[in-house]
Write an enzyme that holds these catalytic residues in place. Structure first.
Site, PDB file in Angstrom:
ATOM      1  N   GLU A   7       1.263   1.568   5.217  1.00 19.77           N
ATOM      2  CA  GLU A   7       0.739   1.706   3.858  1.00 19.77           C
ATOM      3  C   GLU A   7       0.736   0.278   3.337  1.00 19.77           C
ATOM      4  OE1 GLU A   7      -0.427   4.222   2.111  1.00 19.77           O
ATOM      5  OE2 GLU A   7      -0.108   5.686   3.696  1.00 19.77           O
ATOM      6  N   THR A  31       4.089  -9.560   6.666  1.00 18.54           N
ATOM      7  CA  THR A  31       3.385 -10.171   5.533  1.00 18.54           C
ATOM      8  C   THR A  31       4.239 -11.245   4.864  1.00 18.54           C
ATOM      9  OG1 THR A  31       2.659  -9.669   3.277  1.00 18.54           O
ATOM     10  CG2 THR A  31       4.245  -8.171   4.205  1.00 18.54           C
ATOM     11  N   ASP A  32       3.574 -12.180   4.205  1.00 21.94           N
ATOM     12  CA  ASP A  32       4.319 -13.211   3.457  1.00 21.94           C
ATOM     13  C   ASP A  32       5.027 -12.609   2.239  1.00 21.94           C
ATOM     14  OD1 ASP A  32       2.111 -12.757   1.819  1.00 21.94           O
ATOM     15  OD2 ASP A  32       1.478 -14.854   1.710  1.00 21.94           O
ATOM     16  N   GLU A  33       4.645 -11.367   1.868  1.00 25.80           N
ATOM     17  CA  GLU A  33       5.279 -10.763   0.680  1.00 25.80           C
ATOM     18  C   GLU A  33       6.762 -10.506   0.886  1.00 25.80           C
ATOM     19  OE1 GLU A  33       3.309  -7.748  -1.517  1.00 25.80           O
ATOM     20  OE2 GLU A  33       1.334  -8.572  -1.123  1.00 25.80           O
ATOM     21  N   TYR A  49       6.442  -1.828  -1.558  1.00 26.54           N
ATOM     22  CA  TYR A  49       5.693  -2.202  -0.337  1.00 26.54           C
ATOM     23  C   TYR A  49       6.404  -3.329   0.399  1.00 26.54           C
ATOM     24  CZ  TYR A  49       2.339  -4.867   2.461  1.00 26.54           C
ATOM     25  OH  TYR A  49       1.745  -5.582   3.473  1.00 26.54           O
ATOM     26  N   LYS A  75       8.251  -3.458   4.135  1.00 30.67           N
ATOM     27  CA  LYS A  75       7.845  -4.372   5.221  1.00 30.67           C
ATOM     28  C   LYS A  75       9.040  -5.225   5.664  1.00 30.67           C
ATOM     29  CE  LYS A  75       4.226  -4.928   6.780  1.00 30.67           C
ATOM     30  NZ  LYS A  75       3.553  -4.252   7.926  1.00 30.67           N
TER      31      LYS A  75
HETATM   32  P1  NAD Z   1      -5.093  -1.037   5.769  1.00 34.90           P
HETATM   33  O1  NAD Z   1      -4.460  -0.265   4.687  1.00 34.90           O
HETATM   34  O2  NAD Z   1      -6.516  -1.465   5.631  1.00 34.90           O
HETATM   35  O3  NAD Z   1      -4.997  -0.214   7.141  1.00 34.90           O
HETATM   36  C1  NAD Z   1      -3.842   0.466   7.532  1.00 34.90           C
HETATM   37  C2  NAD Z   1      -4.194   1.380   8.705  1.00 34.90           C
HETATM   38  O4  NAD Z   1      -2.986   2.029   9.120  1.00 34.90           O
HETATM   39  C3  NAD Z   1      -5.196   2.486   8.335  1.00 34.90           C
HETATM   40  O5  NAD Z   1      -6.151   2.642   9.364  1.00 34.90           O
HETATM   41  C4  NAD Z   1      -4.323   3.739   8.238  1.00 34.90           C
HETATM   42  O6  NAD Z   1      -5.011   4.931   8.567  1.00 34.90           O
HETATM   43  C5  NAD Z   1      -3.237   3.415   9.264  1.00 34.90           C
HETATM   44  N1  NAD Z   1      -1.987   4.147   8.996  1.00 34.90           N
HETATM   45  C6  NAD Z   1      -1.340   4.266   7.815  1.00 34.90           C
HETATM   46  N2  NAD Z   1      -0.235   5.020   7.970  1.00 34.90           N
HETATM   47  C7  NAD Z   1      -0.186   5.379   9.275  1.00 34.90           C
HETATM   48  C8  NAD Z   1       0.720   6.152  10.055  1.00 34.90           C
HETATM   49  N3  NAD Z   1       1.791   6.727   9.501  1.00 34.90           N
HETATM   50  N4  NAD Z   1       0.482   6.298  11.376  1.00 34.90           N
HETATM   51  C9  NAD Z   1      -0.613   5.741  11.953  1.00 34.90           C
HETATM   52  N5  NAD Z   1      -1.514   5.021  11.253  1.00 34.90           N
HETATM   53  C10 NAD Z   1      -1.297   4.833   9.936  1.00 34.90           C
HETATM   54  O7  NAD Z   1      -4.138  -2.283   6.011  1.00 34.90           O
HETATM   55  P2  NAD Z   1      -4.498  -3.779   6.433  1.00 34.90           P
HETATM   56  O8  NAD Z   1      -4.805  -4.574   5.237  1.00 34.90           O
HETATM   57  O9  NAD Z   1      -5.425  -3.752   7.573  1.00 34.90           O
HETATM   58  O10 NAD Z   1      -3.054  -4.262   6.936  1.00 34.90           O
HETATM   59  C11 NAD Z   1      -2.658  -4.076   8.304  1.00 34.90           C
HETATM   60  C12 NAD Z   1      -1.270  -4.623   8.482  1.00 34.90           C
HETATM   61  O11 NAD Z   1      -1.244  -6.011   8.161  1.00 34.90           O
HETATM   62  C13 NAD Z   1      -0.215  -3.980   7.582  1.00 34.90           C
HETATM   63  O12 NAD Z   1       0.960  -3.819   8.321  1.00 34.90           O
HETATM   64  C14 NAD Z   1      -0.021  -4.981   6.452  1.00 34.90           C
HETATM   65  O13 NAD Z   1       1.292  -4.891   5.955  1.00 34.90           O
HETATM   66  C15 NAD Z   1      -0.242  -6.285   7.186  1.00 34.90           C
HETATM   67  N6  NAD Z   1      -0.758  -7.402   6.367  1.00 34.90           N
HETATM   68  C16 NAD Z   1      -1.866  -7.243   5.571  1.00 34.90           C
HETATM   69  C17 NAD Z   1      -2.369  -8.339   4.875  1.00 34.90           C
HETATM   70  C18 NAD Z   1      -3.600  -8.217   3.997  1.00 34.90           C
HETATM   71  O14 NAD Z   1      -3.922  -9.160   3.279  1.00 34.90           O
HETATM   72  N7  NAD Z   1      -4.329  -7.119   4.033  1.00 34.90           N
HETATM   73  C19 NAD Z   1      -1.743  -9.594   4.992  1.00 34.90           C
HETATM   74  C20 NAD Z   1      -0.605  -9.707   5.800  1.00 34.90           C
HETATM   75  C21 NAD Z   1      -0.136  -8.612   6.496  1.00 34.90           C
HETATM   76  O1  DAU Z   2       0.118 -11.497   0.973  1.00 32.32           O
HETATM   77  C1  DAU Z   2      -0.195 -10.510   1.901  1.00 32.32           C
HETATM   78  C2  DAU Z   2      -0.449  -9.211   1.186  1.00 32.32           C
HETATM   79  O2  DAU Z   2      -1.697  -9.343   0.515  1.00 32.32           O
HETATM   80  C3  DAU Z   2      -0.469  -7.998   2.123  1.00 32.32           C
HETATM   81  O3  DAU Z   2       0.811  -7.835   2.662  1.00 32.32           O
HETATM   82  C4  DAU Z   2      -0.889  -6.727   1.381  1.00 32.32           C
HETATM   83  O4  DAU Z   2      -1.028  -5.660   2.297  1.00 32.32           O
HETATM   84  C5  DAU Z   2      -2.218  -6.988   0.703  1.00 32.32           C
HETATM   85  O5  DAU Z   2      -2.592  -5.851  -0.057  1.00 32.32           O
HETATM   86  C6  DAU Z   2      -2.139  -8.217  -0.201  1.00 32.32           C
HETATM   87  O6  DAU Z   2      -1.266  -7.975  -1.337  1.00 32.32           O
HETATM   88  P1  DAU Z   2      -1.657  -8.465  -2.819  1.00 32.32           P
HETATM   89  O7  DAU Z   2      -0.926  -7.640  -3.785  1.00 32.32           O
HETATM   90  O8  DAU Z   2      -1.565  -9.939  -2.923  1.00 32.32           O
HETATM   91  O9  DAU Z   2      -3.242  -8.088  -2.779  1.00 32.32           O
HETATM   92  P2  DAU Z   2      -4.204  -7.383  -3.837  1.00 32.32           P
HETATM   93  O10 DAU Z   2      -5.591  -7.501  -3.289  1.00 32.32           O
HETATM   94  O11 DAU Z   2      -3.729  -6.043  -4.240  1.00 32.32           O
HETATM   95  O12 DAU Z   2      -4.091  -8.343  -5.110  1.00 32.32           O
HETATM   96  C7  DAU Z   2      -4.350  -9.718  -5.018  1.00 32.32           C
HETATM   97  C8  DAU Z   2      -4.078 -10.335  -6.379  1.00 32.32           C
HETATM   98  O13 DAU Z   2      -5.075  -9.853  -7.302  1.00 32.32           O
HETATM   99  C9  DAU Z   2      -2.746  -9.930  -6.991  1.00 32.32           C
HETATM  100  O14 DAU Z   2      -2.211 -11.023  -7.701  1.00 32.32           O
HETATM  101  C10 DAU Z   2      -3.092  -8.798  -7.938  1.00 32.32           C
HETATM  102  C11 DAU Z   2      -4.481  -9.157  -8.405  1.00 32.32           C
HETATM  103  N1  DAU Z   2      -5.359  -8.019  -8.733  1.00 32.32           N
HETATM  104  C12 DAU Z   2      -5.508  -7.032  -7.800  1.00 32.32           C
HETATM  105  C13 DAU Z   2      -6.312  -5.939  -8.057  1.00 32.32           C
HETATM  106  C14 DAU Z   2      -6.457  -4.836  -7.030  1.00 32.32           C
HETATM  107  C15 DAU Z   2      -6.040  -7.972  -9.944  1.00 32.32           C
HETATM  108  O15 DAU Z   2      -5.932  -8.895 -10.785  1.00 32.32           O
HETATM  109  N2  DAU Z   2      -6.840  -6.885 -10.207  1.00 32.32           N
HETATM  110  C16 DAU Z   2      -6.987  -5.858  -9.313  1.00 32.32           C
HETATM  111  O16 DAU Z   2      -7.729  -4.881  -9.632  1.00 32.32           O
END
Ligand code: NAD
Ligand code: DAU
Length: 339
Positions: free
Chosen positions: A84, A125-127, A153, A157
């Site tokens: 998630e 993640t860096d979070e 979240y 992680k």
């Molecule tokens: P996303 O939400 O787009 O995709 C997540 C995928 O995982 C989906 O296909 C979902 O169906 C699947 N999933 C969720 N729960 C599951 C479960 N219980 N069993 C099997 N599959 C399940 O996420 P994303 O942005 O592609 O992120 C992927 C990974 O990278 C995550 O672990 C996230 O923490 C990490 N990450 C994301 C970012 C970012 O900026 N998006 C940055 C750093 C790390």
């Molecule tokens: O840093 C890595 C992380 O980046 C991942 O681990 C997460 O999975 C990914 O969702 C992302 O987290 P953020 O919270 O940084 O991403 P998000 O796109 O939700 O938001 C980016 C920034 O924009 C944050 O400061 C919140 C702001 N924001 C976001 C939304 C959705 C807004 O101002 N308005 C918005 O509607």
């Protein structure tokens, strides 16, 4: 070589599958995904019929299902993207974040231990490092920065990362972890900042900027993240954490303005809304370790990456319009009405 990619129907996982297909066409890839709201089989259509690709719908937290998949598939490598991933949803409902991100990771680790693997890679993640102050631009997250989480979240992680380190040390398992900054690019679910702003701007809807829009994120084009994971699988050291980022810090408001400029839409669409609870101020990765050890550097500059991303959303309206028109509408109403 057979790689089990969990969460491969999501944003980064699907991009990773496409990356690996191209770079290592002989590898067998098995995608395990629960297909939650964020998973989309349509994304994987280009590879679904390929002989060395297989899709299995399953929940990583379902021990029985995961064990039987491991018994049947015997993967050499597991890369865990399944999670998630949206902070706002974790504030609304933390429980499912613990189930998938923590318990799901534990089930995968147990399966790896039981059936044996060459490598387990945890996509983190860096979070997990919490945030940095805006007035200290000299500070960056290194692999030694203590974990200090802000949202359910990021706490989930971090818990998963700690489990991975514990399994590596206790059971001497071949585990690596990467912690990446914010990704952007094709196939990102439109709840996240960049695709949400593109979708709203195209519909001439308000662009909801949290607080004053001054929070800083460190943006990386998704393909660069995938290339870094590929390199870690090939040459990374077991037991090591790798930070991934490209020194591309930007304020949210500047990102939003850039998107409006590319689309030729007016800044009057920007609407400041109530801030996210516990909102992290600034993320900034120090990527010098992965550069020094593995020679990784990002290849896509933000100017190019954001143009390509906006163009992708323009060219693939059907992909995201189906999402925006579906059950996501209920989420949007809950999150943004009266905010
Ligand atoms: P996303 O939400 O787009 O995709 C997540 C995928 O995982 C989906 O296909 C979902 O169906 C699947 N999933 C969720 N729960 C599951 C479960 N219980 N069993 C099997 N599959 C399940 O996420 P994303 O942005 O592609 O992120 C992927 C990974 O990278 C995550 O672990 C996230 O923490 C990490 N990450 C994301 C970012 C970012 O900026 N998006 C940055 C750093 C790390
Ligand atoms: O840093 C890595 C992380 O980046 C991942 O681990 C997460 O999975 C990914 O969702 C992302 O987290 P953020 O919270 O940084 O991403 P998000 O796109 O939700 O938001 C980016 C920034 O924009 C944050 O400061 C919140 C702001 N924001 C976001 C939304 C959705 C807004 O101002 N308005 C918005 O509607």
């Amino acid at each position: 070589m057979k790689i089990l990619v969990t969460g491969g129907a999501g944003f980064i996982g699907s991009n990773f599958i496409f990356h690996m297909r191209e770079k290592h066409p002989a590898y067998e890839l098995v995608c395990l995904d629960k297909l939650t709201y964020a998973g989309n089989l349509e994304t994987l259509a280009p590879v679904m019929e390929e002989p060395n690709f297989r899709f299995i719908r399953a929940d990583i937290a379902d021990r029985e299902a995961v064990y039987s998949i491991f018994a049947a598939e015997q993967p050499d490598v597991v890369v865990n993207f399944a999670a998630e991933s949206h902070v706002d949803r974790s504030i609304e409902n933390p429980a499912v974040f613990l189930e998938t991100n923590v318990m799901g990771t534990q089930v995968l680790l147990d399966a790896c231990r039981k059936y044996g693997i060459g490598r387990y890679h945890q996509v983190s993640t860096d979070e997990v490092y919490g945030d940095l102050p805006l007035d200290r631009p000299d500070l960056f997250f290194t692999e030694q920065t203590p974990l200090h989480t802000s949202s359910p979240y990021s706490a989930s992680k971090a818990a998963a990362d700690l489990l991975c380190s514990a399994y590596q040390r206790t059971y001497n398992m071949p585990i690596t972890i990467s912690r990446c900054s914010n990704n952007y690019g094709p196939y990102q679910f439109p709840e996240k900042l960049i695709p949400l702003m593109i979708a709203n701007a195209l519909a001439d809807k308000p662009l909801p900027v949290y607080g004053e829009g001054l929070n800083v994120r460190d943006w990386l084009y998704v393909e660069d993240h995938c290339a870094a994971i590929d390199l870690i699988l090939e040459r990374g050291q077991v037991g090591q954490v790798y930070n991934i980022g490209g020194h591309n810090e930007m304020k949210n408001i500047d990102i939003v303005r850039r998107i409006l400029a590319i689309l030729g839409k007016p800044e009057s669409l920007i609407t400041y809304v109530t801030d996210r609870k516990g909102h992290d101020m600034r993320y900034a990765i120090d990527p010098s370790f992965i550069h020094r050890e593995l020679g990784w550097l990002p290849e896509t500059r933000f100017d190019e990456g954001i143009q390509k991303t906006v163009q992708w959303y323009l060219d693939n309206r059907a992909w995201w319009e189906r999402i925006v028109d579906g059950e996501y509408q209920g989420y949007y109403e809950r999150m943004y009405a009266n905010r």
